[in-house]
Motif scaffolding. Sequence first.
Motif, mmCIF file in Angstrom:
data_model
loop_
_atom_site.group_PDB
_atom_site.id
_atom_site.type_symbol
_atom_site.label_atom_id
_atom_site.label_comp_id
_atom_site.label_asym_id
_atom_site.label_seq_id
_atom_site.Cartn_x
_atom_site.Cartn_y
_atom_site.Cartn_z
ATOM 1 N N LEU A 18 0.823 -1.212 0.000
ATOM 2 C CA LEU A 18 0.000 0.000 0.000
ATOM 3 C C LEU A 18 0.853 1.256 0.000
ATOM 4 C CD1 LEU A 18 -2.672 -1.069 2.635
ATOM 5 C CD2 LEU A 18 -2.982 -0.934 0.142
ATOM 6 N N GLY A 19 0.328 2.298 -0.610
ATOM 7 C CA GLY A 19 0.993 3.591 -0.634
ATOM 8 C C GLY A 19 0.033 4.698 -0.263
ATOM 9 N N HIS A 20 0.550 5.914 -0.227
ATOM 10 C CA HIS A 20 -0.237 7.082 0.139
ATOM 11 C C HIS A 20 -1.445 7.228 -0.790
ATOM 12 C CE1 HIS A 20 -0.573 11.690 0.476
ATOM 13 N NE2 HIS A 20 -1.252 11.118 1.444
ATOM 14 N N GLY A 21 -2.594 7.373 -0.181
ATOM 15 C CA GLY A 21 -3.826 7.548 -0.940
ATOM 16 C C GLY A 21 -4.565 6.266 -1.262
ATOM 17 N N ASP A 22 -3.917 5.129 -1.110
ATOM 18 C CA ASP A 22 -4.610 3.862 -1.362
ATOM 19 C C ASP A 22 -5.713 3.676 -0.341
ATOM 20 O OD1 ASP A 22 -3.118 3.122 -3.573
ATOM 21 O OD2 ASP A 22 -1.689 1.927 -2.413
ATOM 22 N N ARG A 23 -6.775 3.010 -0.759
ATOM 23 C CA ARG A 23 -7.908 2.767 0.119
ATOM 24 C C ARG A 23 -7.995 1.298 0.487
ATOM 25 N NH1 ARG A 23 -11.307 6.952 -3.145
ATOM 26 N NH2 ARG A 23 -10.929 8.759 -1.831
ATOM 27 N N VAL A 24 -8.392 1.075 1.749
ATOM 28 C CA VAL A 24 -8.551 -0.271 2.286
ATOM 29 C C VAL A 24 -9.947 -0.364 2.887
ATOM 30 C CG1 VAL A 24 -7.721 -1.955 3.973
ATOM 31 C CG2 VAL A 24 -6.092 -0.405 2.845
ATOM 32 N N LEU A 25 -10.748 -1.305 2.412
ATOM 33 C CA LEU A 25 -12.065 -1.553 2.983
ATOM 34 C C LEU A 25 -11.942 -2.663 4.014
ATOM 35 C CD1 LEU A 25 -15.164 -1.118 3.006
ATOM 36 C CD2 LEU A 25 -15.286 -2.955 1.288
ATOM 37 N N VAL A 26 -12.304 -2.360 5.247
ATOM 38 C CA VAL A 26 -12.389 -3.369 6.300
ATOM 39 C C VAL A 26 -13.876 -3.625 6.472
ATOM 40 C CG1 VAL A 26 -11.777 -3.983 8.660
ATOM 41 C CG2 VAL A 26 -10.355 -2.349 7.386
ATOM 42 N N CYS A 27 -14.312 -4.863 6.265
ATOM 43 C CA CYS A 27 -15.757 -5.084 6.208
ATOM 44 C C CYS A 27 -16.212 -6.312 6.979
ATOM 45 C CB CYS A 27 -16.219 -5.165 4.764
ATOM 46 S SG CYS A 27 -15.573 -6.549 3.819
ATOM 47 N N ASP A 28 -17.500 -6.289 7.286
ATOM 48 C CA ASP A 28 -18.136 -7.432 7.941
ATOM 49 C C ASP A 28 -18.366 -8.543 6.920
ATOM 50 O OD1 ASP A 28 -20.565 -6.820 6.517
ATOM 51 O OD2 ASP A 28 -21.204 -5.499 8.132
ATOM 52 N N GLU A 61 -0.571 -1.108 12.220
ATOM 53 C CA GLU A 61 0.362 -1.276 11.108
ATOM 54 C C GLU A 61 0.325 -0.137 10.086
ATOM 55 O OE1 GLU A 61 2.077 -4.463 10.103
ATOM 56 O OE2 GLU A 61 1.620 -5.410 12.012
ATOM 57 N N LEU A 62 -0.793 0.574 9.991
ATOM 58 C CA LEU A 62 -0.996 1.542 8.914
ATOM 59 C C LEU A 62 -1.083 2.974 9.425
ATOM 60 C CD1 LEU A 62 -3.787 -0.299 6.869
ATOM 61 C CD2 LEU A 62 -1.360 -0.126 6.282
ATOM 62 N N VAL A 63 -0.695 3.914 8.574
ATOM 63 C CA VAL A 63 -0.966 5.332 8.800
ATOM 64 C C VAL A 63 -2.248 5.639 8.033
ATOM 65 C CG1 VAL A 63 -0.155 7.681 8.415
ATOM 66 C CG2 VAL A 63 1.484 5.878 8.986
ATOM 67 N N ILE A 64 -3.234 6.170 8.738
ATOM 68 C CA ILE A 64 -4.529 6.452 8.122
ATOM 69 C C ILE A 64 -4.769 7.957 8.137
ATOM 70 C CG2 ILE A 64 -7.026 6.072 8.281
ATOM 71 C CD1 ILE A 64 -5.328 3.570 7.563
ATOM 72 N N GLU A 65 -5.103 8.523 6.965
ATOM 73 C CA GLU A 65 -5.360 9.956 6.918
ATOM 74 C C GLU A 65 -6.851 10.287 6.921
ATOM 75 O OE1 GLU A 65 -3.195 11.373 3.505
ATOM 76 O OE2 GLU A 65 -4.915 11.129 2.185
ATOM 77 N N SER A 66 -7.685 9.318 6.574
ATOM 78 C CA SER A 66 -9.124 9.548 6.671
ATOM 79 C C SER A 66 -9.855 8.217 6.666
ATOM 80 C CB SER A 66 -9.628 10.440 5.524
ATOM 81 O OG SER A 66 -9.499 9.775 4.278
ATOM 82 N N ALA A 67 -11.111 8.272 7.117
ATOM 83 C CA ALA A 67 -11.940 7.063 7.188
ATOM 84 C C ALA A 67 -13.382 7.423 6.870
ATOM 85 C CB ALA A 67 -11.843 6.437 8.569
ATOM 86 N N VAL A 121 -15.628 -0.030 7.209
ATOM 87 C CA VAL A 121 -14.978 1.280 7.131
ATOM 88 C C VAL A 121 -14.004 1.269 5.955
ATOM 89 C CG1 VAL A 121 -13.110 0.736 8.775
ATOM 90 C CG2 VAL A 121 -13.835 3.116 8.445
ATOM 91 N N LEU A 122 -14.007 2.376 5.230
ATOM 92 C CA LEU A 122 -13.090 2.566 4.117
ATOM 93 C C LEU A 122 -11.983 3.498 4.594
ATOM 94 C CD1 LEU A 122 -12.573 1.920 1.111
ATOM 95 C CD2 LEU A 122 -13.901 3.975 0.567
ATOM 96 N N LEU A 123 -10.774 2.983 4.640
ATOM 97 C CA LEU A 123 -9.621 3.729 5.140
ATOM 98 C C LEU A 123 -8.823 4.288 3.978
ATOM 99 C CD1 LEU A 123 -8.398 1.047 7.708
ATOM 100 C CD2 LEU A 123 -9.945 2.979 8.141
ATOM 101 N N ARG A 124 -8.302 5.488 4.147
ATOM 102 C CA ARG A 124 -7.398 6.077 3.159
ATOM 103 C C ARG A 124 -6.025 6.174 3.805
ATOM 104 N NH1 ARG A 124 -7.368 9.508 -1.543
ATOM 105 N NH2 ARG A 124 -5.638 10.967 -1.410
ATOM 106 N N CYS A 125 -5.042 5.550 3.178
ATOM 107 C CA CYS A 125 -3.689 5.502 3.734
ATOM 108 C C CYS A 125 -2.989 6.848 3.644
ATOM 109 C CB CYS A 125 -2.852 4.454 2.986
ATOM 110 S SG CYS A 125 -3.452 2.779 3.199
ATOM 111 N N GLY A 126 -2.250 7.137 4.697
ATOM 112 C CA GLY A 126 -1.428 8.332 4.732
ATOM 113 C C GLY A 126 0.030 7.933 4.654
ATOM 114 N N VAL A 127 0.920 8.849 5.063
ATOM 115 C CA VAL A 127 2.345 8.570 5.101
ATOM 116 C C VAL A 127 2.860 8.847 6.507
ATOM 117 C CG1 VAL A 127 2.788 9.031 2.671
ATOM 118 C CG2 VAL A 127 2.889 10.901 4.292
ATOM 119 N N PHE A 128 3.953 8.197 6.879
ATOM 120 C CA PHE A 128 4.474 8.335 8.236
ATOM 121 C C PHE A 128 5.371 9.541 8.408
ATOM 122 C CE2 PHE A 128 7.432 5.623 5.985
ATOM 123 C CZ PHE A 128 8.665 6.143 6.331
ATOM 124 N N PHE A 129 5.670 10.272 7.343
ATOM 125 C CA PHE A 129 6.513 11.475 7.481
ATOM 126 C C PHE A 129 5.764 12.711 7.064
ATOM 127 C CE2 PHE A 129 7.364 9.394 3.436
ATOM 128 C CZ PHE A 129 7.172 10.412 2.527
#
Length: 129
Positions: A18-28, A61-67, A121-129
């Motif tokens: 995953l990279g900055h801006g990628d989205r991850v769906l965590v779902c039931d 494990e992840l940096v999240i910038e929005s959900a 929840v749909l997560l949008r990945c951020g960056v650690f710096f």
Amino acid sequence: MKKAGILNRHLAGALAELGHGDRVLVCDAGMPVPAGPRVVDLAFRAGIPSFADVLEGLLDELVIESATAAHEVREANPEAARLLAECFPDLELVAHDELKALSAGARLVVRTGEARPYANVLLRCGVFF
């Protein structure tokens, strides 16, 4: 052998891609999984693993910038709503149908065994710096 963190090799590998801006769906277990994104299906039995357990592990494990989650969660699943509000003070709430449409743009879907409604929840990945 890894001794900590996410041990599932498929999930750990997918997270590493995953990279900055990628989205991850965590779902039931009941959320329709869109065609296209990579899917790591962790569901074993109803409720196992729980949405809360999987989300907690991912947030370690992840940096999240929005959900983004469905506003229906507030009424249908107050426990999941509380968890999401605690984890994401700026949580965006949309209609469930809109969340399903947005999830088609996810890079990764992590399906849990959660058997209570709207635990998604749909997560949008951020960056650690």
